[in-house]
Write an enzyme that holds these catalytic residues in place. Structure first.
Site, short mmCIF file in Angstrom:
data_model
loop_
_atom_site.label_atom_id
_atom_site.label_comp_id
_atom_site.label_asym_id
_atom_site.label_seq_id
_atom_site.Cartn_x
_atom_site.Cartn_y
_atom_site.Cartn_z
N ALA A 62 0.86 -1.18 0.00
CA ALA A 62 0.00 0.00 0.00
C ALA A 62 0.90 1.23 0.00
O ALA A 62 2.05 1.16 0.41
CB ALA A 62 -0.88 -0.02 1.25
N GLY A 101 0.67 -5.10 0.78
CA GLY A 101 -0.42 -5.14 -0.19
C GLY A 101 0.02 -5.74 -1.52
O GLY A 101 -0.79 -6.29 -2.26
N GLU A 104 -0.31 -9.29 -1.14
CA GLU A 104 -1.75 -9.55 -1.06
C GLU A 104 -2.40 -9.55 -2.44
O GLU A 104 -3.32 -10.33 -2.71
CB GLU A 104 -2.41 -8.54 -0.12
CG GLU A 104 -1.99 -8.78 1.34
CD GLU A 104 -2.47 -7.70 2.30
OE1 GLU A 104 -2.19 -6.52 2.03
OE2 GLU A 104 -3.11 -8.05 3.31
N GLU A 124 4.00 -5.47 7.32
CA GLU A 124 3.16 -4.47 8.00
C GLU A 124 3.47 -4.35 9.49
O GLU A 124 3.36 -3.28 10.08
CB GLU A 124 1.68 -4.84 7.82
CG GLU A 124 1.13 -4.60 6.43
CD GLU A 124 1.37 -5.76 5.46
OE1 GLU A 124 2.19 -6.65 5.75
OE2 GLU A 124 0.72 -5.76 4.39
C1 3H9 Z 1 0.53 -2.37 3.41
O1 3H9 Z 1 0.82 -2.81 2.34
C2 3H9 Z 1 -0.81 -2.52 4.07
C3 3H9 Z 1 -1.70 -3.54 3.38
O2 3H9 Z 1 -1.54 -4.80 4.00
C4 3H9 Z 1 -3.15 -3.18 3.52
C5 3H9 Z 1 -3.61 -1.93 2.88
C6 3H9 Z 1 -5.11 -1.78 2.91
N1 3H9 Z 1 4.60 3.43 0.12
O3 3H9 Z 1 13.44 2.15 0.74
P1 3H9 Z 1 13.82 2.86 -0.49
C7 3H9 Z 1 9.31 4.84 -1.35
S1 3H9 Z 1 1.65 -1.47 4.33
C8 3H9 Z 1 5.05 4.64 -0.22
O4 3H9 Z 1 14.73 4.03 -0.36
P2 3H9 Z 1 15.05 0.42 -1.44
C9 3H9 Z 1 10.32 5.35 -0.34
O5 3H9 Z 1 9.73 6.28 0.54
C10 3H9 Z 1 3.07 -1.38 3.28
N2 3H9 Z 1 6.34 4.87 -0.57
O6 3H9 Z 1 14.41 1.87 -1.60
C11 3H9 Z 1 11.36 5.96 -1.24
O7 3H9 Z 1 10.86 7.22 -1.66
P3 3H9 Z 1 11.86 8.43 -1.92
C12 3H9 Z 1 3.87 -2.62 3.35
C13 3H9 Z 1 7.17 3.84 -0.55
O8 3H9 Z 1 15.32 -0.05 -2.80
C14 3H9 Z 1 11.36 5.03 -2.43
O9 3H9 Z 1 10.10 4.35 -2.40
N3 3H9 Z 1 5.08 -2.45 2.60
C15 3H9 Z 1 6.76 2.56 -0.18
O10 3H9 Z 1 16.13 0.46 -0.42
C16 3H9 Z 1 12.47 4.01 -2.44
O11 3H9 Z 1 12.46 3.33 -1.19
C17 3H9 Z 1 6.24 -2.07 3.15
O12 3H9 Z 1 6.31 -1.84 4.35
C18 3H9 Z 1 5.40 2.36 0.16
N4 3H9 Z 1 4.92 1.16 0.50
O13 3H9 Z 1 13.90 -0.47 -0.79
C19 3H9 Z 1 7.41 -1.97 2.23
N5 3H9 Z 1 7.82 1.72 -0.25
O14 3H9 Z 1 12.79 7.97 -3.00
C20 3H9 Z 1 8.16 -0.72 2.51
C21 3H9 Z 1 8.87 2.46 -0.65
O15 3H9 Z 1 10.97 9.55 -2.30
N6 3H9 Z 1 9.24 -0.48 1.58
N7 3H9 Z 1 8.49 3.74 -0.85
O16 3H9 Z 1 12.54 8.64 -0.60
C22 3H9 Z 1 10.44 -1.10 1.65
O17 3H9 Z 1 10.65 -2.01 2.42
C23 3H9 Z 1 11.52 -0.62 0.73
O18 3H9 Z 1 11.20 0.70 0.37
C24 3H9 Z 1 11.71 -1.45 -0.56
C25 3H9 Z 1 12.71 -0.71 -1.49
C26 3H9 Z 1 12.25 -2.81 -0.18
C27 3H9 Z 1 10.40 -1.57 -1.30
#
Ligand code: 3H9
Length: 693
Positions: A62, A101, A104, A124
């Site tokens: 998400a 998500g 999911e 999450e």
């Molecule tokens: C969810 O899914 C809830 C659902 O179950 C239900 C919903 C109803 N959203 O980390 P990075 C941005 S909860 C928005 O530097 P990497 C991040 O801010 C979600 N933005 O790169 C950054 O922006 P900027 C569950 C996001 O390669 C850019 O992407 N998911 C999101 O080291 C690059 O990120 C998570 O918790 C997001 N979800 O790592 C996953 N994700 O360049 C969270 C990333 O402007 N994300 N951004 O600063 C991660 O673990 C890492 O970002 C990922 C990439 C592994 C994806």
């Protein structure tokens, strides 16, 4: 640009998400997905559907930045319902991460194929949440609760290979991902099959339930402050108790309550703050880090040894340098012993231990640093010593090598002045134990080259650290604020509190340890030596050191540690000593509530944080939060000191500081100009970055 593209490959509709950087499921992506699935189902020429993604991620989940804002339909659970109910089979083609998500979405599809490098997870929990779009209901149905629950509890992703083994994936292919997904989709359409996860029951056996209940009990015991652990247990338990639809509704309710929980809000703040630190003011992506293929560490003490381990752990060959053979041998033995413990615990294989030790080359004499791309000096914390070393390094190291000091307090430009290359000299302040602690303060003195800073940051990430770029100034960010807390703790003792009361207030707040237990662990003589060098006095702390009570290592400090006990016991002698000092100072001791103790400890830190921001030592309030969470054990679910202060209200903090300053006559406790201004404007620190552009 439409973040969801639609194309046709013979009878298969290919829906491609393209929403950089990570295909998060924002409102436009959700709407695009629903529209594309509808279009495919309406098209008679289409018999099956593939959901694929452009870029490095399948879907990172998400869009976290939407949480806490007014929700915009279509909601993710409804999107997934549309996918699962699609009469034509839908196949997910997963490359990169499928998280939250994102996984999911894949679980709502009728089959899943992935590249071997794909990572599948429901993280999450790390945001104070639980999966909220069916993850807690579909994943246990697909792989069993005893495998699904630990995945959701840790939040750590699993590699594609394990996903295949567990039945989460249908195929793993090393090339032609899209072609494979299309083939699988055609196959399902041809068979007239549409396996639906929400209807699966065969994994939900009594044995699975029993195994899950054991895990759940353990998780609840360790849950601490986090409300999402009991929520996760409840949601997963529902797979054994409720029909899918009801389980889904229960999960949604739990999820939405958690989204509004202040602890989750704080963790989301930390998520973004930890990404903001990558944006170093004035250093854009055009500034390329210098290549680092080898390193040298000066000093084989506890700190230097730990830093050398960081390099070895990251696969970078490192020369460990001492002035003589004996301290060098001691250092290497200490490192080997730490690796031995990891082998005994099973977290390191004997082969990996050997490989890491082989990367550490012990050498006597600074000439050993000649070939290194970076040198980290971790010698004695004294300017003369550092200057002598840097002067020597200037002569022996190759041009362009980064020369970093691990100093905790000293002026980096003065160290750099011992060289003819100040553009290459910076601070890399590791925290003890250096092989464990995540924080790295990268100190950016005036005159250092931008690419040298970019190199230290990139290297820090490679070493698995959280690198925060800070300005040069006494104690940088973390220790400068810590000093305020230490002083506040001493003032509290003289005013009427006892060490255990002060410590308990911080432990109840969420720290692992209070200041006095920490001082006893680190050794009270360290602060004593530093105070003496700076001509500072702290009557209680000084008296304790004069008595030789240096802490755990001497069996007593602020507390007693009989027979090497780790948990200290209250010490009547120390308490009497404190009372005597109060009397000598003419102070009538009084009782302090926990809330008062907390305010007196934390408000001066926040005040110092405000000065740090004003002076540009930290670029953003979030940087300070990241420092305190990763280096000083500030509980992440409280978001860091500056975030916490915004929650309390800066006007409240300013008034409390004014009262303290008036009571003590200590001008340093008067609210900093930035704090005063923001308080008067009714703003928080969060507005600081925005105001500065
Ligand atoms: C969810 O899914 C809830 C659902 O179950 C239900 C919903 C109803 N959203 O980390 P990075 C941005 S909860 C928005 O530097 P990497 C991040 O801010 C979600 N933005 O790169 C950054 O922006 P900027 C569950 C996001 O390669 C850019 O992407 N998911 C999101 O080291 C690059 O990120 C998570 O918790 C997001 N979800 O790592 C996953 N994700 O360049 C969270 C990333 O402007 N994300 N951004 O600063 C991660 O673990 C890492 O970002 C990922 C990439 C592994 C994806």
């Amino acid at each position: 640009m439409n973040p969801v593209a639609f194309s046709r490959n013979a009878a298969v509709a290919v829906i491609t998400l393209d929403s950089p950087p990570v295909n998060a499921l924002g409102a436009a992506v959700r709407a695009g997905l629903v529209e594309a699935i509808g279009r495919a189902n309406a098209d008679e020429a289409v018999s099956a559907i593939v959901i694929a993604a452009a870029g490095k991620a399948f879907i990172a989940g998400a869009d976290i930045s939407e949480f806490g804002k007014p929700p915009v339909p279509p909601f993710l659970p409804d999107v997934l319902d549309t996918i699962e109910r699609s009469p034509k089979p839908v196949v997910a083609a997963i490359q990169g991460v499928a998280l939250g998500g994102g996984l999911e979405v894949a679980l709502a599809c009728h089959a899943r194929v992935a590249l071997p490098s794909a990572q599948l997870g429901l993280p999450e929990i790390k945001l104070g949440l639980i999966p909220g779009a069916g993850g807690t209901q579909r994943l246990p149905r697909l792989i069993g609760a005893a495998k699904a629950f630990p995945m959701m509890l840790s939040g750590d992703p699993i590699p594609a290979g394990r996903g295949l083994e567990w039945g989460l994936l249908d195929e793993v292919v090393s090339s032609d991902l899209l072609a494979t997904a299309i083939r699988v989709a055609e196959g399902l359409a041809g068979e007239g099959r549409r396996p639906v996860t929400s209807a699966a029951v065969d994994k939900l056996t009594e044995a699975d339930r029993a195994a899950f209940e054991v895990q759940a009990k353990d998780a609840l015991r360790k849950a601490g402050e986090m409300p999402n652990v009991p929520a996760l247990v409840e949601a997963v338990r529902n797979v054994f108790l409720l029909p899918f639809e009801e389980g889904l509704a229960a999960e949604r309710k739990l999820f939405l309550a958690l989204v509004d929980d202040p602890r989750s809000k704080a963790l989301r703040h930390v998520f973004f703050a930890e990404r903001e630190i990558a944006k170093v003011p004035g250093i854009g992506p055009e500034v390329k880090p210098r290549p680092i293929a080898s390193a040298a560490v000066i000093g084989a003490g506890t700190m230097g040894g730990g830093i050398a381990m960081c390099f070895a752990n990251a696969g970078i060959p490192v020369t460990l340098i001492e002035t003589a053979q004996a301290p060098l041998d001691n250092g290497v033995n200490r490192i080997a012993a730490i690796y031995d413990i990891s082998v005994q615990r099973g977290s390191l294989t004997p082969e990996a231990r050997a490989a890491r030790l082989a990367l550490i080359k012990p050498v006597v004499g600074l000439a050993g640093a000649a070939g290194a791309d970076i040198v980290v000096e971790a010698a004695f914390e004294e300017m003369g010593v550092k200057q002598q070393i840097f002067g020597e390094l200037d002569k022996v190291t190759k041009p362009g090598a980064i020369l970093a000091s691990n100093t905790s307090y000293l002026d980096v430009p003065t160290i750099a002045a011992a060289t003819k290359r100040p553009q290459d000299v910076l601070g890399m302040h590791f925290f003890s134990p250096a092989n464990v602690m995540k924080l790295l303060e990268v100190v950016r003195p005036k005159g250092v080259a931008d690419d040298a800073i970019a190199t230290a940051v990139a290297l820090g990430r490679k070493l698995g650290k959280v690198p925060v770029v800070v300005g040069n100034g006494f104690g940088f960010v973390g220790n400068r604020m810590l000093e305020q807390r230490t002083r506040a703790a001493e003032r509290l003792l003289v005013a009427g509190a006892l060490p255990y009361e002060v410590d308990q207030a911080l432990v109840d707040f969420g720290f692992k340890m209070g200041p006095f237990a920490m001082a006893d662990l680190a050794g009270n003589d360290i602060g004593w030596r530093s105070r003496k060098a700076r001509g500072l006095k702290a009557p209680v702390a000084d008296a304790i050191c004069e008595a030789g009570w240096f802490g755990q290592k001497t069996g007593r400090g602020y507390y007693l540690y009989p027979q090497g006990a780790r948990a200290g016991q209250r010490c009547p002698e120390v308490e009497a000593l404190i009372q005597r000092i109060s009397a000598e100072q003419g102070v009538t001791r009084r009782a302090f509530s926990q809330a008062e103790i907390l305010a007196r400890l934390l408000d001066p830190m926040v005040n110092e944080g405000a000065r740090i921001l004003e002076e540009g030592i930290a670029a953003r309030p979030g940087d300070i939060d990241v420092v305190w969470i990763n280096g000083y054990n500030w509980p992440a679910w409280r978001g860091g000191p500056m975030y916490w202060a915004d929650g309390v209200g800066l006007d409240v903090i300013a008034k409390r500081l004014e009262a303290q300053a008036a009571e003590s006559g200590d001008k340093a406790l008067e609210p900093a100009p930035l704090l005063k201004r923001l308080a008067a404007e009714g703003k928080g620190f969060a507005s600081f970055g925005a105001a500065a552009g």
